[in-house]
Design a protein around this motif. Structure first.
Motif, PDB file in Angstrom:
ATOM      1  N   THR A  51       0.831  -1.206   0.000  1.00 31.07           N
ATOM      2  CA  THR A  51       0.000   0.000   0.000  1.00 31.07           C
ATOM      3  C   THR A  51       0.866   1.257   0.000  1.00 31.07           C
ATOM      4  O   THR A  51       0.523   2.255  -0.630  1.00 31.07           O
ATOM      5  N   SER A 108      -2.497   3.328  -5.006  1.00 27.74           N
ATOM      6  CA  SER A 108      -3.782   2.986  -5.632  1.00 27.74           C
ATOM      7  C   SER A 108      -4.309   1.641  -5.143  1.00 27.74           C
ATOM      8  O   SER A 108      -5.500   1.355  -5.255  1.00 27.74           O
ATOM      9  N   THR A 154      -5.451  -0.280  -2.286  1.00 24.04           N
ATOM     10  CA  THR A 154      -5.879  -0.116  -0.896  1.00 24.04           C
ATOM     11  C   THR A 154      -5.894  -1.480  -0.226  1.00 24.04           C
ATOM     12  O   THR A 154      -5.969  -2.510  -0.906  1.00 24.04           O
ATOM     13  N   LYS A 210      -8.868  -3.508  -1.476  1.00 28.06           N
ATOM     14  CA  LYS A 210      -8.693  -4.120  -2.799  1.00 28.06           C
ATOM     15  C   LYS A 210      -7.754  -5.321  -2.725  1.00 28.06           C
ATOM     16  O   LYS A 210      -7.986  -6.347  -3.363  1.00 28.06           O
TER      17      LYS A 210
END
Length: 179
Positions: free
Chosen positions: A66, A71, A73, A76
């Motif tokens: 991260t 981008s 996260t 995700k």
């Protein structure tokens, strides 16, 4: 210039990874000390220490990822891990089954090392219980490596559960003999 811009993020990620390494080592040490204090089986303590280390490494690597790639996260990344774990779960179903059975055997202790057990067609003395399998030395000296799911799903006779046992010996005597 892209590497120069990314250098601080990479440095922070490396620090996070080193911190993860230190925390994982500390967690393993704490688990081992608690295992000794509570007199848990050595195999169970090793499994718990490994799980603590793997859990901390997973969290640390997600944090480092991260930091380097903002981008991505944690949500995700966990979603991707969740979808990937379903595929991996189906591929390694038997391995996970043995792993979970091994942990449950180590936690519940239905039998211990040096117990004489019988399960299915295997009978002998338990030499070792690992996460994946158990090592049973048969009375003829052969070593049988039994998957833990077999010992967990089937009835196991523990012959050395008690100090005093009753046994039956059938002895035939001819009809014409004096008893």
């Amino acid at each position: 210039s892209g590497l120069v811009q990314a250098a601080p993020k990479l440095a922070v990620a490396v620090v996070v990874i080193f911190a993860t390494w230190a925390l994982a080592a500390l967690a393993k040490m704490i688990v081992r000390r608690l295992g000794k204090r509570f007199r848990l089986r050595r195999n169970l303590v090793n499994v718990l220490a490994m799980m603590a280390g793997v859990g901390l490494w997973l969290v640390g690597l997600l944090m480092a990822l991260t930091v380097v790639f903002p981008s991505i996260t944690p949500g995700k990344a966990l979603t991707t891990l969740g979808l990937g774990s379903v595929a991996i779960g189906f591929a390694f179903k038997d391995t996970f089954e043995n792993f979970l059975a091994g942990i449950l055997i180590l936690l519940r202790e239905p039998f211990r090392i040096d117990d004489h057990i019988e399960c299915e067609d295997v009978e002998g003395q338990v030499e070792d219980i690992t996460i994946r399998d158990s090592h049973i030395r048969q009375t003829d000296g052969q070593l049988v490596v039994v998957p833990n799911h077999m010992l967990f799903q089937n009835p196991v006779v523990v012959r050395t559960d008690r100090d005093l046992r009753r046994t039956t010996v059938m002895c035939g005597v001819a009809y014409g003999e004096d008893v």
